[in-house]
Design a protein around this motif. Structure first.
Motif, PDB file in Angstrom:
ATOM      1  N   LYS A  83      -5.281   0.118   2.327  1.00  0.00           N
ATOM      2  CA  LYS A  83      -5.990  -0.555   1.243  1.00  0.00           C
ATOM      3  C   LYS A  83      -5.032  -1.065   0.165  1.00  0.00           C
ATOM      4  O   LYS A  83      -5.445  -1.775  -0.746  1.00  0.00           O
ATOM      5  CB  LYS A  83      -7.031   0.381   0.620  1.00  0.00           C
ATOM      6  CG  LYS A  83      -8.181   0.719   1.576  1.00  0.00           C
ATOM      7  CD  LYS A  83      -9.265   1.499   0.883  1.00  0.00           C
ATOM      8  CE  LYS A  83     -10.382   1.880   1.842  1.00  0.00           C
ATOM      9  NZ  LYS A  83     -11.056   0.710   2.441  1.00  0.00           N
ATOM     10  N   ASP A  84      -3.748  -0.680   0.272  1.00  0.00           N
ATOM     11  CA  ASP A  84      -2.800  -1.064  -0.768  1.00  0.00           C
ATOM     12  C   ASP A  84      -1.524  -1.724  -0.236  1.00  0.00           C
ATOM     13  O   ASP A  84      -0.610  -2.018  -1.009  1.00  0.00           O
ATOM     14  CB  ASP A  84      -2.437   0.139  -1.636  1.00  0.00           C
ATOM     15  CG  ASP A  84      -1.727   1.250  -0.856  1.00  0.00           C
ATOM     16  OD1 ASP A  84      -1.390   1.051   0.331  1.00  0.00           O
ATOM     17  OD2 ASP A  84      -1.521   2.333  -1.442  1.00  0.00           O
ATOM     18  N   LEU A  85      -1.426  -1.946   1.063  1.00  0.00           N
ATOM     19  CA  LEU A  85      -0.276  -2.566   1.726  1.00  0.00           C
ATOM     20  C   LEU A  85       0.994  -1.716   1.672  1.00  0.00           C
ATOM     21  O   LEU A  85       2.035  -2.144   2.159  1.00  0.00           O
ATOM     22  CB  LEU A  85       0.030  -3.962   1.135  1.00  0.00           C
ATOM     23  CG  LEU A  85      -0.991  -5.054   1.431  1.00  0.00           C
ATOM     24  CD1 LEU A  85      -0.632  -6.333   0.659  1.00  0.00           C
ATOM     25  CD2 LEU A  85      -1.050  -5.360   2.926  1.00  0.00           C
ATOM     26  N   ILE A 321       3.515  -3.475  -5.021  1.00  0.00           N
ATOM     27  CA  ILE A 321       2.523  -4.527  -4.893  1.00  0.00           C
ATOM     28  C   ILE A 321       1.176  -3.974  -5.364  1.00  0.00           C
ATOM     29  O   ILE A 321       0.773  -2.878  -4.971  1.00  0.00           O
ATOM     30  CB  ILE A 321       2.425  -5.047  -3.439  1.00  0.00           C
ATOM     31  CG1 ILE A 321       1.371  -6.149  -3.317  1.00  0.00           C
ATOM     32  CG2 ILE A 321       2.159  -3.920  -2.455  1.00  0.00           C
ATOM     33  CD1 ILE A 321       1.788  -7.459  -3.906  1.00  0.00           C
ATOM     34  N   ASP A 322       0.511  -4.693  -6.248  1.00  0.00           N
ATOM     35  CA  ASP A 322      -0.798  -4.320  -6.761  1.00  0.00           C
ATOM     36  C   ASP A 322      -1.803  -5.290  -6.159  1.00  0.00           C
ATOM     37  O   ASP A 322      -1.929  -6.430  -6.614  1.00  0.00           O
ATOM     38  CB  ASP A 322      -0.792  -4.396  -8.288  1.00  0.00           C
ATOM     39  CG  ASP A 322      -2.114  -3.964  -8.929  1.00  0.00           C
ATOM     40  OD1 ASP A 322      -3.130  -3.980  -8.234  1.00  0.00           O
ATOM     41  OD2 ASP A 322      -2.092  -3.611 -10.115  1.00  0.00           O
ATOM     42  N   VAL A 323      -2.518  -4.857  -5.139  1.00  0.00           N
ATOM     43  CA  VAL A 323      -3.411  -5.777  -4.426  1.00  0.00           C
ATOM     44  C   VAL A 323      -4.616  -6.158  -5.260  1.00  0.00           C
ATOM     45  O   VAL A 323      -5.196  -7.240  -5.070  1.00  0.00           O
ATOM     46  CB  VAL A 323      -3.848  -5.181  -3.061  1.00  0.00           C
ATOM     47  CG1 VAL A 323      -2.643  -4.943  -2.169  1.00  0.00           C
ATOM     48  CG2 VAL A 323      -4.641  -3.895  -3.243  1.00  0.00           C
ATOM     49  N   LYS A 324      -5.040  -5.302  -6.191  1.00  0.00           N
ATOM     50  CA  LYS A 324      -6.196  -5.627  -7.019  1.00  0.00           C
ATOM     51  C   LYS A 324      -5.874  -6.750  -8.001  1.00  0.00           C
ATOM     52  O   LYS A 324      -6.687  -7.631  -8.239  1.00  0.00           O
ATOM     53  CB  LYS A 324      -6.677  -4.379  -7.761  1.00  0.00           C
ATOM     54  CG  LYS A 324      -7.299  -3.327  -6.861  1.00  0.00           C
ATOM     55  CD  LYS A 324      -7.824  -2.141  -7.657  1.00  0.00           C
ATOM     56  CE  LYS A 324      -8.446  -1.112  -6.744  1.00  0.00           C
ATOM     57  NZ  LYS A 324      -8.952   0.069  -7.505  1.00  0.00           N
ATOM     58  N   ASN A 325      -4.685  -6.708  -8.561  1.00  0.00           N
ATOM     59  CA  ASN A 325      -4.297  -7.726  -9.540  1.00  0.00           C
ATOM     60  C   ASN A 325      -3.499  -8.870  -8.929  1.00  0.00           C
ATOM     61  O   ASN A 325      -3.268  -9.887  -9.586  1.00  0.00           O
ATOM     62  CB  ASN A 325      -3.500  -7.076 -10.669  1.00  0.00           C
ATOM     63  CG  ASN A 325      -4.360  -6.224 -11.579  1.00  0.00           C
ATOM     64  OD1 ASN A 325      -5.454  -6.630 -11.958  1.00  0.00           O
ATOM     65  ND2 ASN A 325      -3.888  -5.035 -11.917  1.00  0.00           N
TER      66      ASN A 325
END
Length: 329
Positions: A83-85, A321-325
């Motif tokens: 879910k976060d790479l 890496i921040d996948v949400k932002n």
């Protein structure tokens, strides 16, 4: 009695170490290009020459399984979920295939890429299928009802009757699926897949460059295509071109990194766009091949500098890496 208490304490200590070790493997904060990348079991990720798709909030990473001890008569494709790479859970070998086309010893299954068809509600895996001399030169297709299910072999063919060796995937912002394939006589093909992803709908473009490791991203109104020269396992300077549409015309190809660095000893496999609430980051996904120790082949993931027709791969360094932002730092 004392011995029993000591034995119990030792057992608890061992269990704590095991749990702690697994927790450490599951909760990494950075991606470290070129380093061993442990999965949730603490084992190096085996997903070489791979591709990634996102289903809802989960990324699925498929690649060549190259761990030691595999049955030499079979070819394997692994699947990991995240879910976060950054932290990846091993979902199993979703392909464990014996020779599907009587290709003989040392037959080849390389560069698996998975697409999801909304029409058929199936996951469709494409891969380079070949014999030992690379004369078969076809794509193979396997299908599954689940992203991490067992993929069943369906067929092989030559896209538009052309030779196909290295393949790449691209899914445009509207969800349209495309296949990129290397045709030794002609060059670098970009083709659109049918709605069920089981055949070719049409050719978008033939780029008359002899390149493999094809990867494409659409960023702020431009398409960027990356390819690698034909040097086998040996790294070379990967290059990129741009176009306003997939049909072209495409610009001249330029180096994505200092030429003498040979793409930092890696080869492109995918450009992954991570769009979030604040920004959009494009990640270069590459393989650092070790042909004599394939189980120890590594990965070079890095955010690229991209925009206004320029693309540059910086010197590899650990990053978050921040996948949400959609941000990386």
């Amino acid at each position: 009695m004392i011995k029993k208490i000591l034995l119990k304490r030792i057992t608890m200590a061992v269990m704590t170490l095991l749990i702690t070790g697994k927790a450490y493997a599951q909760h990494q904060k950075i991606i470290n290009p070129g380093a061993v990348w442990p999965d949730n079991r603490g084992e190096h990720i085996q997903a070489h020459g791979g591709g990634i798709i996102k289903i809802k909030n989960t990324y699925y990473w498929y690649g060549e399984e190259r761990r030691r001890g595999l049955d030499s008569n079979k070819r394997y494709v692994s699947c990991y979920a995240s879910k976060d790479l950054t932290n990846w859970t091993f979902k199993g070998d979703v392909v464990q295939m014996t020779d599907p086309e009587n290709l003989g010893q040392r037959w080849v299954l390389e560069r698996p890429k998975v697409f999801y068809s909304k029409k058929s509600r199936q996951y469709v895996m494409y891969f380079h299928l070949d014999n030992a001399t690379y004369k078969f030169a076809r794509v193979g297709i396997a299908v599954s009802d689940r992203p991490d299910g067992d993929f069943k072999y369906l067929k092989s063919f030559r896209p538009l009757e052309h030779e196909s060796r290295d393949i790449g995937q691209f899914i445009d912002d509207d969800g349209t699926p495309y296949l990129v394939f290397e045709d030794r006589p002609l060059g670098f093909h970009i083709v659109r897949l049918s709605e069920d992803c089981l055949s070719i709908d049409r050719e978008m473009c033939l780029i008359a460059e002899h390149m493999e490791g094809g990867a494409i991203v659409h960023y702020k109104g431009l398409y960027y295509a990356i390819g690698s020269a034909l040097t086998g396992w040996k790294p070379n300077p990967n290059r990129y071109a741009t176009a306003k549409t997939l049909k072209g015309p495409w610009s001249e190809f330029k180096d994505i990194a200092p030429k003498e660095k040979n793409t930092y000893d890696s080869q492109s496999t995918l450009l992954l766009k991570v769009s979030g609430k604040k920004d959009t980051t494009v990640l270069f996904l590459g393989d650092i091949w070790k042909p004599k120790e394939q189980w120890d082949s590594r990965y070079l993931w890095m955010p690229v500098q991209i925009g206004d027709g320029e693309l540059w791969l910086p010197e590899p360094a650990p990053f978050k890496i921040d996948v949400k932002n959609g941000t990386a730092n």
